[in-house]
Motif scaffolding. Structure first.
Motif, PDB file in Angstrom:
ATOM      1  N   TRP A   3       0.825  -1.208   0.000  1.00 60.41           N
ATOM      2  CA  TRP A   3       0.000   0.000   0.000  1.00 60.41           C
ATOM      3  C   TRP A   3       0.859   1.257   0.000  1.00 60.41           C
ATOM      4  O   TRP A   3       1.791   1.374   0.790  1.00 60.41           O
ATOM      5  CB  TRP A   3      -0.901   0.037   1.226  1.00 60.41           C
ATOM      6  CG  TRP A   3      -1.928  -1.044   1.300  1.00 60.41           C
ATOM      7  CD1 TRP A   3      -1.852  -2.194   2.043  1.00 60.41           C
ATOM      8  CD2 TRP A   3      -3.184  -1.092   0.620  1.00 60.41           C
ATOM      9  NE1 TRP A   3      -2.987  -2.947   1.867  1.00 60.41           N
ATOM     10  CE2 TRP A   3      -3.820  -2.296   0.999  1.00 60.41           C
ATOM     11  CE3 TRP A   3      -3.832  -0.243  -0.268  1.00 60.41           C
ATOM     12  CZ2 TRP A   3      -5.077  -2.664   0.521  1.00 60.41           C
ATOM     13  CZ3 TRP A   3      -5.087  -0.611  -0.739  1.00 60.41           C
ATOM     14  CH2 TRP A   3      -5.699  -1.806  -0.352  1.00 60.41           C
ATOM     15  N   GLU A   4       0.468   2.201  -0.841  1.00 58.10           N
ATOM     16  CA  GLU A   4       0.996   3.555  -0.707  1.00 58.10           C
ATOM     17  C   GLU A   4       0.212   4.246   0.414  1.00 58.10           C
ATOM     18  O   GLU A   4      -0.929   3.866   0.715  1.00 58.10           O
ATOM     19  CB  GLU A   4       0.817   4.340  -2.011  1.00 58.10           C
ATOM     20  CG  GLU A   4       1.617   3.814  -3.196  1.00 58.10           C
ATOM     21  CD  GLU A   4       3.080   4.237  -3.139  1.00 58.10           C
ATOM     22  OE1 GLU A   4       3.435   5.028  -2.246  1.00 58.10           O
ATOM     23  OE2 GLU A   4       3.859   3.751  -3.986  1.00 58.10           O
TER      24      GLU A   4
ATOM     25  N   ALA B 223       1.093   8.051  -4.935  1.00 56.69           N
ATOM     26  CA  ALA B 223       0.337   7.034  -5.671  1.00 56.69           C
ATOM     27  C   ALA B 223       0.013   7.506  -7.088  1.00 56.69           C
ATOM     28  O   ALA B 223       0.141   6.739  -8.053  1.00 56.69           O
ATOM     29  CB  ALA B 223      -0.956   6.707  -4.922  1.00 56.69           C
TER      30      ALA B 223
ATOM     31  N   ARG C 165       3.107   7.404  -9.247  1.00 56.95           N
ATOM     32  CA  ARG C 165       3.370   6.027  -9.683  1.00 56.95           C
ATOM     33  C   ARG C 165       2.394   5.597 -10.775  1.00 56.95           C
ATOM     34  O   ARG C 165       2.769   4.945 -11.748  1.00 56.95           O
ATOM     35  CB  ARG C 165       3.219   5.070  -8.496  1.00 56.95           C
ATOM     36  CG  ARG C 165       4.526   4.613  -7.890  1.00 56.95           C
ATOM     37  CD  ARG C 165       4.264   3.494  -6.890  1.00 56.95           C
ATOM     38  NE  ARG C 165       3.815   2.265  -7.521  1.00 56.95           N
ATOM     39  CZ  ARG C 165       3.213   1.273  -6.880  1.00 56.95           C
ATOM     40  NH1 ARG C 165       2.976   1.363  -5.590  1.00 56.95           N
ATOM     41  NH2 ARG C 165       2.849   0.183  -7.530  1.00 56.95           N
ATOM     42  N   ALA C 166       1.111   5.974 -10.598  1.00 50.67           N
ATOM     43  CA  ALA C 166       0.082   5.573 -11.563  1.00 50.67           C
ATOM     44  C   ALA C 166       0.379   6.143 -12.949  1.00 50.67           C
ATOM     45  O   ALA C 166       0.211   5.459 -13.964  1.00 50.67           O
ATOM     46  CB  ALA C 166      -1.296   6.026 -11.079  1.00 50.67           C
TER      47      ALA C 166
ATOM     48  N   GLU D 132       3.444   4.219 -14.348  1.00 46.95           N
ATOM     49  CA  GLU D 132       3.189   2.813 -14.675  1.00 46.95           C
ATOM     50  C   GLU D 132       1.951   2.637 -15.550  1.00 46.95           C
ATOM     51  O   GLU D 132       1.589   1.518 -15.890  1.00 46.95           O
ATOM     52  CB  GLU D 132       3.031   2.015 -13.372  1.00 46.95           C
ATOM     53  CG  GLU D 132       4.284   2.039 -12.500  1.00 46.95           C
ATOM     54  CD  GLU D 132       4.093   1.326 -11.153  1.00 46.95           C
ATOM     55  OE1 GLU D 132       3.155   0.521 -11.024  1.00 46.95           O
ATOM     56  OE2 GLU D 132       4.899   1.603 -10.231  1.00 46.95           O
TER      57      GLU D 132
ATOM     58  N   LYS E 207      -1.238   3.009 -14.820  1.00 46.18           N
ATOM     59  CA  LYS E 207      -2.228   2.205 -14.108  1.00 46.18           C
ATOM     60  C   LYS E 207      -3.257   3.124 -13.458  1.00 46.18           C
ATOM     61  O   LYS E 207      -3.061   4.334 -13.358  1.00 46.18           O
ATOM     62  CB  LYS E 207      -1.549   1.370 -13.004  1.00 46.18           C
ATOM     63  CG  LYS E 207      -0.652   0.263 -13.525  1.00 46.18           C
ATOM     64  CD  LYS E 207      -0.015  -0.500 -12.368  1.00 46.18           C
ATOM     65  CE  LYS E 207       0.838  -1.653 -12.857  1.00 46.18           C
ATOM     66  NZ  LYS E 207       1.536  -2.347 -11.741  1.00 46.18           N
TER      67      LYS E 207
ATOM     68  N   VAL F  23      -5.723   3.897  -9.941  1.00 41.77           N
ATOM     69  CA  VAL F  23      -5.457   3.929  -8.507  1.00 41.77           C
ATOM     70  C   VAL F  23      -6.635   3.329  -7.751  1.00 41.77           C
ATOM     71  O   VAL F  23      -7.787   3.670  -8.022  1.00 41.77           O
ATOM     72  CB  VAL F  23      -5.207   5.378  -8.028  1.00 41.77           C
ATOM     73  CG1 VAL F  23      -5.072   5.433  -6.512  1.00 41.77           C
ATOM     74  CG2 VAL F  23      -3.963   5.941  -8.703  1.00 41.77           C
TER      75      VAL F  23
ATOM     76  N   ARG G  25      -1.613  -5.943  -8.062  1.00 46.42           N
ATOM     77  CA  ARG G  25      -0.210  -5.756  -8.469  1.00 46.42           C
ATOM     78  C   ARG G  25      -0.097  -5.513  -9.976  1.00 46.42           C
ATOM     79  O   ARG G  25       0.686  -4.687 -10.431  1.00 46.42           O
ATOM     80  CB  ARG G  25       0.601  -6.989  -8.069  1.00 46.42           C
ATOM     81  CG  ARG G  25       2.086  -6.895  -8.388  1.00 46.42           C
ATOM     82  CD  ARG G  25       2.802  -8.151  -7.945  1.00 46.42           C
ATOM     83  NE  ARG G  25       2.791  -8.280  -6.495  1.00 46.42           N
ATOM     84  CZ  ARG G  25       2.946  -9.428  -5.825  1.00 46.42           C
ATOM     85  NH1 ARG G  25       3.123 -10.554  -6.480  1.00 46.42           N
ATOM     86  NH2 ARG G  25       2.937  -9.448  -4.509  1.00 46.42           N
TER      87      ARG G  25
ATOM     88  N   VAL H 269      -2.377   0.904  -8.721  1.00 40.75           N
ATOM     89  CA  VAL H 269      -1.525   1.398  -7.642  1.00 40.75           C
ATOM     90  C   VAL H 269      -2.440   1.562  -6.427  1.00 40.75           C
ATOM     91  O   VAL H 269      -3.364   2.384  -6.459  1.00 40.75           O
ATOM     92  CB  VAL H 269      -0.866   2.736  -8.010  1.00 40.75           C
ATOM     93  CG1 VAL H 269      -0.091   3.275  -6.810  1.00 40.75           C
ATOM     94  CG2 VAL H 269       0.054   2.563  -9.213  1.00 40.75           C
TER      95      VAL H 269
ATOM     96  N   PRO I 255      -5.158   8.183 -13.314  1.00 40.26           N
ATOM     97  CA  PRO I 255      -3.835   8.655 -12.870  1.00 40.26           C
ATOM     98  C   PRO I 255      -3.778  10.148 -12.563  1.00 40.26           C
ATOM     99  O   PRO I 255      -2.805  10.617 -11.977  1.00 40.26           O
ATOM    100  CB  PRO I 255      -2.925   8.303 -14.058  1.00 40.26           C
ATOM    101  CG  PRO I 255      -3.611   7.179 -14.745  1.00 40.26           C
ATOM    102  CD  PRO I 255      -5.076   7.482 -14.612  1.00 40.26           C
TER     103      PRO I 255
END
Lengths: 33, 150
Positions: free
Chosen positions: A7-8, A14, A17-18, A21, A23, A25, B16, B20, B48
Motif C-alpha cells: 500500500w501507498e 500514488a 506512480r500511476a 506505470e 495504471k 489507482v 499488483r 496502484v 492517474p
C-alpha cells in the motif's frame, strides 16, 4: 516479492506512480477499529 | 477487507498487475473530506490524474472485489474515451466473473462502449437482450429497456 499488497500512504506518490506505470489507482478508506 | 479479501492471492495479483493501491484512515484529512467519505470500507477507483470513476461502500469478498475493480478501470477508460481499452476489460470481467454483482453493469457498459466505438446502435439492443436473458431482475436491465426498440 512478498505476497501482500504494498500500500501507498500518500495520494501524491500514488498518482505519480500511476502515471509512470500507466495504471489506475485503488483508493481504500479503512477503519482499523 | 483486511482479514479476508486483501490477503487473497488472486486479489494481490490483480492489484499488483493493474493498479496502484493507496490505503488511508477513514478520517484522514484532507482526503476524507475531499472524497466525502462517511463509511468504511469505501473503495474508489481513480484515474492517474486523481479523478474518481467508480466507488463501492461495504465489504466485498475476493470474487466480488476483483470484478468491481475491473469495472472501475473500464469506467475510467470509458470516461476518457478509451473505448477499446474499456471493452477489453469488460470482456475479461464478463468472461471471468459472469455471475458477479458487477456483471450486469459491465454488460450495460459493454454495449455502450461498443456503440461509442462503432456507432452501430445494434450494440445497444444486443446489450439489452443479453441483460434481459442473463440478468432479468437487474437495475441495469431496466436502464437498458429503451434499447429494445432499436
Amino acid at each position: 516479492m512478498a505476497n501482500i499488497i504494498q500500500w501507498e500512504k500518500d495520494k501524491g506518490a500514488a498518482l505519480k506512480r500511476a502515471r509512470a506505470e500507466k495504471k489506475h489507482v485503488l483508493l481504500d478508506f479503512f477503519n482499523p477499529g | 477487507m483486511g482479514a479476508v479479501t486483501y490477503p487473497d492471492p488472486k486479489v494481490v495479483q490483480f492489484i499488483r498487475d493493474n493498479m496502484v493501491p493507496i490505503q488511508v484512515l477513514f478520517d484522514a484529512q484532507p482526503i476524507a473530506t475531499e472524497f466525502n467519505v462517511k463509511w468504511t470500507p469505501t473503495i474508489i477507483t481513480l484515474d492517474p490524474e486523481g479523478k474518481e470513476h467508480h466507488r463501492t461502500v461495504g465489504f466485498l469478498p475476493p470474487e466480488e472485489l476483483i470484478p468491481s475493480l475491473m469495472l472501475g478501470i473500464a469506467k475510467s477508460d470509458f470516461d476518457q474515451e478509451k473505448f477499446g481499452e474499456a471493452l477489453s476489460m469488460l470482456d475479461k470481467l464478463l468472461k471471468e466473473y459472469p455471475r458477479s454483482d458487477s456483471a450486469p453493469e459491465a454488460t450495460y457498459h459493454q454495449g455502450v462502449s461498443k456503440y461509442k466505438s462503432t456507432h452501430d446502435a445494434k450494440s445497444l439492443k444486443a446489450a439489452y437482450e443479453k441483460l434481459q436473458a442473463e440478468y432479468p431482475s437487474s437495475e441495469w436491465t431496466k436502464r437498458a429497456y429503451p434499447y429494445r426498440l432499436i
